[in-house]
Motif scaffolding. Structure first.
Motif, PDB file in Angstrom:
ATOM      1  N   ASP A 124      -7.134  10.162  10.114  1.00 19.13           N
ATOM      2  CA  ASP A 124      -6.329   9.894   8.651  1.00 19.13           C
ATOM      3  C   ASP A 124      -7.372  10.055   7.741  1.00 19.13           C
ATOM      4  OD1 ASP A 124      -4.344   9.427   6.997  1.00 19.13           O
ATOM      5  OD2 ASP A 124      -4.462   7.223   7.082  1.00 19.13           O
ATOM      6  N   ALA A 125      -8.312  10.956   7.531  1.00 18.32           N
ATOM      7  CA  ALA A 125      -9.334  11.329   6.581  1.00 18.32           C
ATOM      8  C   ALA A 125     -10.129  12.538   7.072  1.00 18.32           C
ATOM      9  CB  ALA A 125     -10.269  10.364   6.531  1.00 18.32           C
ATOM     10  N   GLY A 177     -11.217   7.412   8.436  1.00 18.44           N
ATOM     11  CA  GLY A 177     -10.774   6.878   7.187  1.00 18.44           C
ATOM     12  C   GLY A 177     -10.583   5.267   7.087  1.00 18.44           C
ATOM     13  N   ALA A 178     -11.076   4.874   6.055  1.00 17.99           N
ATOM     14  CA  ALA A 178     -11.154   3.492   5.809  1.00 17.99           C
ATOM     15  C   ALA A 178     -10.025   3.013   4.670  1.00 17.99           C
ATOM     16  CB  ALA A 178     -12.464   2.772   5.652  1.00 17.99           C
ATOM     17  N   GLY A 179      -9.628   1.937   4.397  1.00 18.88           N
ATOM     18  CA  GLY A 179      -8.894   1.678   3.382  1.00 18.88           C
ATOM     19  C   GLY A 179      -8.145   0.516   3.565  1.00 18.88           C
ATOM     20  N   ARG A 180      -6.683   0.350   2.944  1.00 16.46           N
ATOM     21  CA  ARG A 180      -6.059  -0.929   2.948  1.00 16.46           C
ATOM     22  C   ARG A 180      -5.500  -1.352   4.538  1.00 16.46           C
ATOM     23  NH1 ARG A 180      -5.167   0.444  -2.648  1.00 16.46           N
ATOM     24  NH2 ARG A 180      -6.461  -0.919  -3.877  1.00 16.46           N
ATOM     25  N   ASP A 181      -5.231  -0.044   5.034  1.00 19.93           N
ATOM     26  CA  ASP A 181      -4.667  -0.431   6.326  1.00 19.93           C
ATOM     27  C   ASP A 181      -5.858  -0.802   7.558  1.00 19.93           C
ATOM     28  OD1 ASP A 181      -6.219   2.137   6.839  1.00 19.93           O
ATOM     29  OD2 ASP A 181      -4.399   3.318   7.354  1.00 19.93           O
ATOM     30  N   GLU A 237     -16.002   6.830   7.693  1.00 15.79           N
ATOM     31  CA  GLU A 237     -15.538   7.038   6.154  1.00 15.79           C
ATOM     32  C   GLU A 237     -16.423   7.859   5.307  1.00 15.79           C
ATOM     33  OE1 GLU A 237     -12.682   6.362   4.296  1.00 15.79           O
ATOM     34  OE2 GLU A 237     -13.703   7.469   2.949  1.00 15.79           O
ATOM     35  N   ASN A 286       0.944  -1.131   0.060  1.00 15.49           N
ATOM     36  CA  ASN A 286      -0.020  -0.142   0.045  1.00 15.49           C
ATOM     37  C   ASN A 286       1.002   1.401  -0.004  1.00 15.49           C
ATOM     38  OD1 ASN A 286      -2.490   1.174   0.226  1.00 15.49           O
ATOM     39  ND2 ASN A 286      -2.137   1.493   2.193  1.00 15.49           N
ATOM     40  N   ARG A 312      -9.648  13.561   2.637  1.00 18.26           N
ATOM     41  CA  ARG A 312      -8.403  13.700   1.750  1.00 18.26           C
ATOM     42  C   ARG A 312      -8.169  15.440   1.934  1.00 18.26           C
ATOM     43  NH1 ARG A 312      -8.536  10.720  -3.591  1.00 18.26           N
ATOM     44  NH2 ARG A 312      -6.467  11.358  -3.630  1.00 18.26           N
ATOM     45  N   ARG A 330      -8.765  18.349   7.098  1.00 19.68           N
ATOM     46  CA  ARG A 330      -9.291  17.631   8.181  1.00 19.68           C
ATOM     47  C   ARG A 330      -9.720  18.484   9.380  1.00 19.68           C
ATOM     48  NH1 ARG A 330      -4.853  12.866   7.053  1.00 19.68           N
ATOM     49  NH2 ARG A 330      -5.442  12.427   5.058  1.00 19.68           N
ATOM     50  N   TRP A 390     -14.689   3.915  -0.738  1.00 21.10           N
ATOM     51  CA  TRP A 390     -13.580   3.231   0.364  1.00 21.10           C
ATOM     52  C   TRP A 390     -14.259   2.633   1.382  1.00 21.10           C
ATOM     53  CZ3 TRP A 390      -9.040   1.998  -0.901  1.00 21.10           C
ATOM     54  CH2 TRP A 390      -8.252   2.427  -1.995  1.00 21.10           C
ATOM     55  N   GLN A 404       0.949   5.753   1.238  1.00 24.83           N
ATOM     56  CA  GLN A 404       0.284   6.134   2.471  1.00 24.83           C
ATOM     57  C   GLN A 404       1.316   6.565   3.498  1.00 24.83           C
ATOM     58  OE1 GLN A 404      -3.154   6.855   1.766  1.00 24.83           O
ATOM     59  NE2 GLN A 404      -2.607   6.495  -0.116  1.00 24.83           N
TER      60      GLN A 404
HETATM   61  C1  LIG Z   1      -4.867   9.131   3.421  1.00 18.41           C
HETATM   62  S1  LIG Z   1      -6.367   8.362   3.017  1.00 18.41           S
HETATM   63  C2  LIG Z   1      -6.419   7.126   4.219  1.00 18.41           C
HETATM   64  C3  LIG Z   1      -5.486   5.984   3.957  1.00 18.41           C
HETATM   65  C4  LIG Z   1      -5.819   4.822   4.140  1.00 18.41           C
HETATM   66  N1  LIG Z   1      -6.424   4.666   5.622  1.00 18.41           N
HETATM   67  C5  LIG Z   1      -5.051   3.513   3.885  1.00 18.41           C
HETATM   68  O1  LIG Z   1      -5.441   2.303   4.214  1.00 18.41           O
HETATM   69  O2  LIG Z   1      -3.879   3.611   3.384  1.00 18.41           O
HETATM   70  C6  LIG Z   1      -7.606   9.205   3.310  1.00 18.41           C
HETATM   71  C7  LIG Z   1      -8.838   8.937   2.344  1.00 18.41           C
HETATM   72  O3  LIG Z   1      -8.728   8.475   1.111  1.00 18.41           O
HETATM   73  C8  LIG Z   1      -9.358   7.363   0.783  1.00 18.41           C
HETATM   74  N2  LIG Z   1      -8.424   6.416   0.684  1.00 18.41           N
HETATM   75  C9  LIG Z   1      -8.277   5.172   1.199  1.00 18.41           C
HETATM   76  N3  LIG Z   1      -7.145   4.485   0.885  1.00 18.41           N
HETATM   77  C10 LIG Z   1      -6.775   5.266   0.058  1.00 18.41           C
HETATM   78  C11 LIG Z   1      -5.660   4.756  -0.843  1.00 18.41           C
HETATM   79  N4  LIG Z   1      -4.877   3.813  -0.935  1.00 18.41           N
HETATM   80  N5  LIG Z   1      -5.349   5.554  -1.921  1.00 18.41           N
HETATM   81  C12 LIG Z   1      -6.019   6.917  -2.119  1.00 18.41           C
HETATM   82  N6  LIG Z   1      -7.107   7.178  -1.330  1.00 18.41           N
HETATM   83  C13 LIG Z   1      -7.424   6.233  -0.393  1.00 18.41           C
HETATM   84  C14 LIG Z   1     -10.345   7.480   1.705  1.00 18.41           C
HETATM   85  O4  LIG Z   1     -11.540   8.109   1.537  1.00 18.41           O
HETATM   86  C15 LIG Z   1      -9.453   7.783   3.057  1.00 18.41           C
HETATM   87  O5  LIG Z   1     -10.646   8.058   3.985  1.00 18.41           O
END
Ligand SMILES: C[S@@+](CC[C@H](N)C(=O)[O-])C[C@H]1O[C@@H](n2cnc3c(N)ncnc32)[C@H](O)[C@@H]1O
Length: 211
Positions: free
Chosen positions: A144-145, A63-67, A84, A35, A147, A156, A89, A38
């Motif tokens: 972490d959200a 913030g949700a995502g791959r982490d 979120e 990932n 953007r 934020r 996401w 990030q």
């Molecule tokens: C900085 S990103 C948070 C990163 C994320 N928590 C992660 O798993 O890497 C902030 C927002 O961008 C979106 N987002 C999540 N994962 C992302 C990614 N891999 N690339 C771009 N935007 C992402 C989501 O809407 C999230 O709330």
């Protein structure tokens, strides 16, 4: 999908109370590799070590995502809830991690309006949070959200301000804010969380302890 996980319902843990809590930094290394772009290893580790130390506890993540799975696993047996705003996401997390609790929220701000919005705190309180979030105490909060990469992104200020309000509940709260190298994230953290409560930093991840 790993099997160690928390949900909205706290699950009982295996009785390993005699075993020392050992951070599983390999999980962070693996996440950062798949990932990129990030948070860095050091930034994740700052949050992870505090979380593992307090687990099982109550963690709120903006913030949700791959982490997301990293936090669920680190807070095994505790309660981990995600907020979120991007449907894409929220759906991604719900599909990747069955049982995850993701509440959809809105951030009706523009990053460029920060100089005005910072003077009107009532506009920065998120009013669409479910009561299970707004009226509860949280041990660890990660912001972490949303953007904030462009002037027309929300920035934020709402999530940082709302985190500071949630952290006023009785008990101590460790609040982490990512991307504090940016103007809005850095300044709103100073203003609402307080420079005097800053207890650590790695890269652009700041750690505040309130209460
Ligand atoms: C900085 S990103 C948070 C990163 C994320 N928590 C992660 O798993 O890497 C902030 C927002 O961008 C979106 N987002 C999540 N994962 C992302 C990614 N891999 N690339 C771009 N935007 C992402 C989501 O809407 C999230 O709330």
């Amino acid at each position: 999908v790993a099997s160690r996980r928390s949900t909205s319902e706290a699950r009982p843990r295996v009785d390993d109370s005699e075993a020392p809590k050992r951070p599983r930094h390999d999980a962070i290394r693996e996440l950062v590799e798949r990932n990129p772009g990030q948070a860095t290893f050091e930034e994740y580790r700052l949050v992870y070590d505090v979380l593992v130390d307090r687990a099982p506890c109550r963690m709120l993540v903006f913030g949700a995502g791959r982490d997301s799975e990293l936090w669920l696993d680190a807070n095994e047996g505790g309660t981990t809830v995600f907020l979120e705003n991007a449907r894409k996401w929220a759906d991604f997390a719900r599909q990747a991690i069955p049982g995850i609790v993701v509440h959809t929220v809105r951030y009706p701000t523009l990053r460029v309006l920060w100089p005005l919005l910072r003077r009107v705190e009532s506009l920065l309180l998120m009013r669409d949070l479910p009561e299970s979030v707004s009226s509860e105490q949280w041990d660890v909060i990660l912001v972490d959200a949303p953007r904030g990469t462009r002037w027309y992104r929300p920035g934020r200020m709402m999530s940082v301000y709302t985190a500071s309000v949630l952290a006023r509940q009785p008990g101590s709260t460790d609040v982490f804010v990512h991307d504090c190298h940016r103007k809005v994230e850095g300044e709103s953290s100073d203003q609402f969380l307080g420079q005097e409560r800053l207890v650590g930093q790695a890269g652009s991840m700041r750690h505040y302890r309130l209460g």
